[in-house]
Each structure stands twice: as structure tokens, then as C-alpha cells.
Design an enzyme around this catalytic site. Structure first.
Site, PDB file in Angstrom:
ATOM      1  N   LYS A 113      -2.570  45.660  32.720  1.00  0.00           N
ATOM      2  CA  LYS A 113      -1.946  45.235  31.465  1.00  0.00           C
ATOM      3  C   LYS A 113      -0.646  44.460  31.725  1.00  0.00           C
ATOM      4  CE  LYS A 113      -4.832  47.697  28.756  1.00  0.00           C
ATOM      5  NZ  LYS A 113      -5.749  48.289  29.759  1.00  0.00           N
ATOM      6  N   ASP A 114       0.006  44.724  32.844  1.00  0.00           N
ATOM      7  CA  ASP A 114       1.236  43.990  33.181  1.00  0.00           C
ATOM      8  C   ASP A 114       0.999  42.492  33.287  1.00  0.00           C
ATOM      9  OD1 ASP A 114       2.916  46.235  33.426  1.00  0.00           O
ATOM     10  OD2 ASP A 114       2.262  46.589  35.485  1.00  0.00           O
TER      11      ASP A 114
END
Ligand code: PLP
Length: 496
Positions: A113-114
Site C-alpha cells: 500500500k505504501d
């Protein structure tokens, strides 16, 4: 060429710019924003193969976010993909056991998700400036474990924004929960709910669609936006790493320019694999998109039968970020399969929300040929972790293991020897307990941090800073509410 965005449930003529689509998150009619056309990747592979991650990001994203200036976009990219990542490559490709693992977990929260959430806050504040938005932007997010922390890490102390995260109190790993409840930043709030991820996501969607609540917020100088993977500002940055991985494989001489590859993606909300699908539509040589599910195998059943049926038991697995029964981003694929017929798409989505299922036509099913779907049971997931470790000295997390296991099934079924890239979506340290107990039974009874140390000793891979940081960090958030009380929690946090 300008690319505009329209709703999967709205009129074709009603388009918005990329920056407006990012600000709004979700269309007012409840649909998702999709590009009016998918731009072509018109950069020669020999040039792409020499580019850094940041340069590749500019080439891909500038073709979708056409109302951002070159300076604005390059600034967002530079702020996002910097030393927050523990490798200059940002998304390295590792070969193990004859497959290529695309490591998407080198950012600040050690999960994929980063990749998008480190840039979304910058895209959003730039979009707000461009559109003369005066309100403070309130990011409302439902998380199955990883999005919440990654979104908070991205938005913490970004001026002009607040972020409120809801997570299922008993549905995330101990490390995931600790990461969230220790989050710093004056503008961050974390709330546990006594329900599952789908309860959280449905309540968040209802709040987004609540016009009265929107008016109330506006009177108080706030407006909602979304950091969930339904936001086009999440999807577009995710296309980048598929292009980057392909170009790096060409550069390393592992594949020839133009040669097709397969891509396997451990899937929950269908965002990551949809980005790969968009990469294919842009012209990246991809043969099959292999969609890997855990025991919550709604997507596998859908690919097999053409019926999407969420009426089933919700199973808590060792890959919690994929414990999802409503894969929101699938709507974008459905829209394409209908031939961009927003009325038909809206009809199917209504039948999903009202009756819990829908069935696509035979004609639409043909469009699914780009995909192969399968799933791994919990036992098969553990086996994939253990087989990868004992076979090639490489440690994978349970989400990645679901993908590795499904890829093996695909290989056995099809004997398709096309080179494969497996999206590796989390660091094994984020799920140390599941990982190490799949490798050996010597570690019963240790707590999560002791297990991380043991895993580090065993694998020789250094403990990520993200784990060290939360080991001793104080708990700053401890609110838990019932799903129906989520709007009240939001009002309380905002003081309205
Ligand atoms: C979110 C997540 C997934 C699922 O990605 P989708 O885009 O929701 O399909 C898989 N693995 C990990 C580790 C995740 O955090």
C-alpha cells in the site's frame, strides 16, 4: 492527449479532470471514476529500461493525470519515492525458484500500500490547490490492515488534511494493530470497530454518499475524500511498478523486449491486479493476469461461473489484507466488460448491494480471458511459504504465498512456461508468526516481536526499521465503536 474521468454508473458526457477525480474519490452516483480512454505507453523499451523508478513513474502517471503540470507531477513523485523507501530501486525484482518476485514492501509500513499511499497525499493537496479548495480534506478510510497504516503514514501532519481510519478490531495481525494504534501526527485518528472489514467499508461508503452529512461538513469547513483503493490516485501509481519490473527484466537480459510475461497478484479489493490490467491495456506485453485469492474465494468463483456472490461466510485467514467479500475495484472491470455501459454496470452493482449477487452475460464473460483465477487454502498457503524457503532460501509473507501457491496451480493446469512476475505485497516481518510457524514448529509460544527476531536470525534478512519503531512505541489510539456508530465517531473527532 487529455484523459478525463467518468463514473462507472454515470452519464458518459459527465466527465471530470484527473485532479477532480482524485479529490472526489468516489463519484456522487456511487460509481468509481475510470479514464475515458487508456493512454498508450509510447516510450520505447530501451529508454524505459534505463530509467529510475521516479522517471518511470513520471512517464506512466503523466499519461493518466493530464491536468497536472510536469513540475507538479515531478514534485509529487520526488516527495513520495525518497528515503522513506529502504532501497533506491524502490521496487526491486528478486528471482527465486524460477519466478520473479516484485518486492513492493520497501516503504515505511512494509506493505505494498505504501507504493500508492506515499504519493496520494501529494497528489491530493496539489489537486486541492489546482481546484481552489478551501475546506480541510478529511480522509475517511476503512482498512483490512495495511491501507490504514500506510494512509496515515502518508497523510500524518500534511497541512490541510485530516485522516480517520476504521479497522476491524479482531481482524488484523498484532503487528498491524500496533502499527496503527501507535500512529503519531496531530491530524490522525484510528478507530477499531466491532465488525469485519466489509462492515467498515460499507459504512464508509454510506458516509461518502450521505448528502446531508456532506452539507454539515461543508458548513464546518471540511470535505471528505477517500484514500481507499477506489481512488484513481491510488490506482494510477500502481501501474508504474509493473512497467518498471518489465523494463528491469529486459535490462537484466531475463526477457527480450516485447516478450510476454504473466503477472500473478494476491488479490483482495482487486486494485493491484486492475493496475496490472491497465498496464496491459497500455500496451505492456502481458499474457495472463493470474488472480490469487485466499479462502475468501469470491473472485475465483466469479471467474469460473460468471456469478459474483458475496452471500457466504467471511473467513479470517493468515492473509488478512485479502479477507474481503466485496472487491470494490472489480466494478471498473465490470464496466469495461459491459462495453462501457454505465446503466448495465449500475444495475449489476444494485443487484449486488440489494440481493448480494449478480451474474454477467456470456458476452461479458469473453472479456475475462485476460484473467485466470484460483485460490489457496490455509494449508496450501503454509506449504507455499515452506516450499519457497526450503526450495530457494527466500522468505515470503502469507499474501505473497497465496500468489505463489496459485501460480503453481496455474502451471500444473496449463503448462504455460511464460516468465512470471509475482507481486510480493508484504514483508514477511509483518506476519512473522504465520511465516515462521509455516517453516518450523520450534517457535510456539513466542510473542510477535520475539518471532521477528527469530525470523531475522533464521533468514539473515535485517529487521526492517518499521518493526523496530513500534516495538516500544506508546499506544495513542484506543477507541472502539460498533459499525452503526461510525458517523457519530467521525462527528466527535471533527468536533461538529
Ligand atoms: C491490500 C493488500 C492486498 C490486496 O490488494 P488489492 O489491491 O486490495 O487486491 C494483498 N496483499 C497485501 C499485503 C495487502 O496489503
Amino acid at each position: 492527449m487529455q484523459v478525463l474521468y467518468k463514473s462507472t454508473r454515470g452519464k458518459k458526457e459527465e466527465t471530470v479532470t484527473a485532479s477532480m477525480a482524485i479529490l472526489k474519490g468516489l463519484s456522487e452516483d456511487g460509481g468509481l471514476f475510470v479514464p475515458t480512454s487508456i493512454p498508450k505507453l509510447d516510450v520505447p523499451m530501451d529508454r524505459l529500461s534505463e530509467m529510475t523508478y521516479q522517471e518511470t513513474a513520471y512517464e506512466v502517471m503523466s499519461r493518466f493525470l493530464t491536468d497536472f503540470t510536469e513540475e507538479e507531477l515531478k514534485d509529487c513523485i520526488a516527495r513520495a519515492y525518497d528515503s522513506k523507501f529502504d532501497t533506491e530501486e524502490i521496487a526491486p525484482v528478486k528471482k527465486a525458484g524460477g519466478v520473479y518476485f516484485l518486492e513492493l514492501f520497501h516503504g515505511s509500513t512494509i506493505a505494498f500500500k505504501d507504493m500508492a499511499l506515499s504519493i496520494l497525499p501529494h497528489l491530493m493537496t496539489t489537486a486541492a490547490r489546482k481546484n481552489h479548495v478551501k475546506n480541510e480534506i478529511v480522509i475517511l478510510t476503512a482498512t483490512s490492515g495495511d491501507t490504514g497504516k500506510a494512509a496515515m503514514a502518508g497523510f500524518a501532519d500534511v497541512p490541510g488534511t485530516r485522516i480517520i481510519v476504521f479497522y476491524p478490531k479482531n481482524g488484523v495481525s498484532a503487528i498491524q494493530e500496533k502499527q496503527m494504534v501507535t500512529q503519531k501526527g496531530k491530524n490522525t485518528s484510528v478507530v477499531g470497530i466491532t465488525g469485519n472489514f466489509d462492515d467498515a467499508q460499507s459504512a464508509v461508503k454510506r458516509m461518502f454518499n450521505d448528502q446531508e452529512l456532506a452539507a454539515e461538513l461543508d458548513r464546518n469547513g471540511f470535505q471528505f475524500s477517500s484514500a481507499n483503493s477506489i481512488n484513481i490516485g491510488r490506482l494510477v501509481p500502481q501501474i508504474v511498478y509493473y512497467v518498471y519490473a518489465y523494463a528491469k527484466l529486459v535490462k537484466a537480459g531475463e526477457i527480450n523486449a516485447g516478450e510476454k510475461i504473466n503477472i500473478t497478484v494476491p488479490t483482495g479489493n482487486f486494485g493491484n491486479i486492475l493496475a496490472a490490467y491497465y498496464a496491459k491495456q497500455m500496451g505492456l506485453p502481458i499474457h495472463k493476469l493470474i488472480c490469487a485469492s485466499n479462502e475468501n474465494k469470491v473472485l475465483y468463483d466469479f471467474f469460473r461461473t460468471g456469478t459474483y456472490d458475496r452471500k457466504r461466510e467471511f473467513i479470517l485467514t493468515a492473509s488478512p489484507s485479502m479477507d474481503i467479500l466485496i472487491s470494490s475495484n472489480l466494478e471498473r472491470l465490470i464496466y469495461r466488460l459491459t462495453g462501457e455501459d454505465s446503466q448495465a454496470c449500475a444495475e449489476l452493482m444494485r443487484s449486488l448491494s440489494e440481493g448480494g449477487e449478480y451474474t454477467i452475460t456470456e458476452e461479458m464473460k469473453k472479456g475475462l480471458e485476460d484473467f485466470y483465477g484460483n485460490y489457496c487454502s490455509e494449508g496450501e498457503t503454509r506449504e507455499a511459504i515452506s516450499a519457497t524457503w526450503y526450495g530457494s532460501d527466500y522468505v515470503i509473507d502469507p499474501h505473497t504465498a497465496v500468489a505463489a501457491g496459485v501460480y503453481q496451480k496455474y502451471l500444473r493446469e496449463t503448462e504455460d512456461a511464460t516468465p512470471v512476475v509475482i507481486a510480493s505485497t508484504a514483508s514477511p516481518y509483518k506476519f512473522a508468526k504465520s511465516v515462521i510457524t509455516a517453516i518450523s514448529d520450534r517457535y510456539e509460544g513466542l510473542d510477535d516481536f520475539a518471532l521477528c527476531d527469530a525470523l531475522s536470525a533464521l533468514s539473515g534478512v535485517r529487521l526492517p526499521a518499521a518493526v523496530e519503531e513500534i516495538r516500544t512505541a506508546p499506544v495513542l489510539h484506543d477507541t472502539v465503536v460498533a459499525p452503526e456508530d461510525m458517523p457519530a465517531a467521525v462527528r466527535k473527532i471533527l468536533g461538529i
